[in-house]
Design an enzyme around this catalytic site. Structure first.
Site, PDB file in Angstrom:
ATOM      1  CG  ASN A   8      -1.866   1.104   1.323  1.00 41.98           C
ATOM      2  OD1 ASN A   8      -1.544   2.223   0.953  1.00 41.98           O
ATOM      3  ND2 ASN A   8      -3.063   0.821   1.808  1.00 41.98           N
ATOM      4  N   GLY A  10      -0.006   4.331  -0.102  1.00 35.91           N
ATOM      5  CA  GLY A  10      -0.518   5.376   0.798  1.00 35.91           C
ATOM      6  C   GLY A  10       0.028   5.206   2.205  1.00 35.91           C
ATOM      7  CG  ASP A  64      -3.798  -5.954   9.640  1.00 38.34           C
ATOM      8  OD1 ASP A  64      -3.804  -5.936   8.392  1.00 38.34           O
ATOM      9  OD2 ASP A  64      -4.730  -6.461  10.303  1.00 38.34           O
TER      10      ASP A  64
HETATM   11  P1  IMP Z   1      -4.940  -3.454   5.802  1.00 39.09           P
HETATM   12  O1  IMP Z   1      -5.475  -4.830   6.005  1.00 39.09           O
HETATM   13  O2  IMP Z   1      -4.151  -2.946   6.966  1.00 39.09           O
HETATM   14  O3  IMP Z   1      -4.195  -3.267   4.507  1.00 39.09           O
HETATM   15  O4  IMP Z   1      -6.123  -2.415   5.704  1.00 39.09           O
HETATM   16  C1  IMP Z   1      -7.443  -2.786   5.735  1.00 39.09           C
HETATM   17  C2  IMP Z   1      -8.299  -1.788   5.009  1.00 39.09           C
HETATM   18  O5  IMP Z   1      -8.590  -0.718   5.892  1.00 39.09           O
HETATM   19  C3  IMP Z   1      -7.675  -1.169   3.783  1.00 39.09           C
HETATM   20  O6  IMP Z   1      -8.053  -1.856   2.628  1.00 39.09           O
HETATM   21  C4  IMP Z   1      -8.278   0.207   3.750  1.00 39.09           C
HETATM   22  O7  IMP Z   1      -9.450   0.164   3.014  1.00 39.09           O
HETATM   23  C5  IMP Z   1      -8.642   0.478   5.189  1.00 39.09           C
HETATM   24  N1  IMP Z   1      -7.692   1.390   5.791  1.00 39.09           N
HETATM   25  C6  IMP Z   1      -6.615   1.100   6.553  1.00 39.09           C
HETATM   26  N2  IMP Z   1      -5.991   2.238   6.933  1.00 39.09           N
HETATM   27  C7  IMP Z   1      -6.690   3.244   6.368  1.00 39.09           C
HETATM   28  C8  IMP Z   1      -6.530   4.649   6.365  1.00 39.09           C
HETATM   29  O8  IMP Z   1      -5.596   5.233   6.941  1.00 39.09           O
HETATM   30  N3  IMP Z   1      -7.455   5.337   5.680  1.00 39.09           N
HETATM   31  C9  IMP Z   1      -8.478   4.755   5.017  1.00 39.09           C
HETATM   32  N4  IMP Z   1      -8.662   3.450   4.971  1.00 39.09           N
HETATM   33  C10 IMP Z   1      -7.767   2.698   5.635  1.00 39.09           C
END
Ligand code: IMP
Length: 185
Positions: A8, A10, A64
């Site tokens: 990611n 971002g 995560d």
């Molecule tokens: P992950 O499993 O940590 O990659 O994130 C889970 C999901 O949460 C991601 O697909 C994003 O849609 C959402 N997410 C996590 N962090 C953020 C953030 O800072 N802003 C917006 N969405 C987020």
């Protein structure tokens, strides 16, 4: 040097900017790893570390994160990535359509592997789900999340502004406190 293992971009931009302010540099390791289904973010990163420990030779960081809605007992939480893919921001807005509480919290859990040790850091950001999508910055659920103390969504903020409020920036602060703490001899 710490490698931030994430697909990611971002997340990498936010974390590297927050760490750069403290003169800590990280590099991006763009690779995915298994994310188990578990009831807590911490379990997800701890399991991922059992895989990454054999794949990454040096120090690394993983993140995560999830969006926890009060009206749904914390859902989507650990399932946020799946819900983002299937329902998107529009799906969350539909779920909250019938006068449900719009209170929500973003959470981040970091795991840092340094040498033989694993340290976990948490960051939380309370807020509300906006009535519609607004803004084009950030990623994921940013267009619908207004952090407490702000009047606009994360997606309407610059990266520096988001880092003043965000769950991830708070996890970075906890990580920095650890990195700066005097080491035991
Ligand atoms: P992950 O499993 O940590 O990659 O994130 C889970 C999901 O949460 C991601 O697909 C994003 O849609 C959402 N997410 C996590 N962090 C953020 C953030 O800072 N802003 C917006 N969405 C987020």
């Amino acid at each position: 040097m710490i490698a931030f293992v994430t697909t990611n971009e971002g997340k990498f931009r936010e974390v590297s900017a927050a760490l750069a302010e403290a003169s800590v540099r990280i590099v991006r390791e763009d690779r995915s790893y298994p994310e188990i289904q578990a009831d807590r973010l911490e379990k997800v990163v701890r399991f991922a570390a059992t895989i990454l420990d054999d794949q990454i030779p040096g120090d690394y960081l993983i993140d995560d994160s999830g969006l926890f809605l009060d009206a749904f007992g914390g859902f989507p939480g650990v399932y946020s990535s799946y819900v983002q893919k299937r329902l998107g921001c529009a799906g969350i807005l539909r779920l909250l359509a019938e006068g449900k509480s719009r209170a929500a919290t973003f959470e981040t859990v970091f795991l840092l592997r340094q040498g033989d040790s694993h340290e976990v850091f948490h960051g939380e950001c309370p807020g509300t789900i906006a009535s519609g999508e607004a803004g084009t910055g950030g990623f994921g659920f940013d267009p619908i999340f207004i952090p407490q103390g702000a009047t606009k969504t994360f997606a309407e903020m610059s990266l520096a502004e988001k880092n003043r409020f965000s769950h991830r920036a708070r996890a970075v602060a906890a990580l920095l406190a650890h990195l700066r703490a005097p080491k035991e001899p």
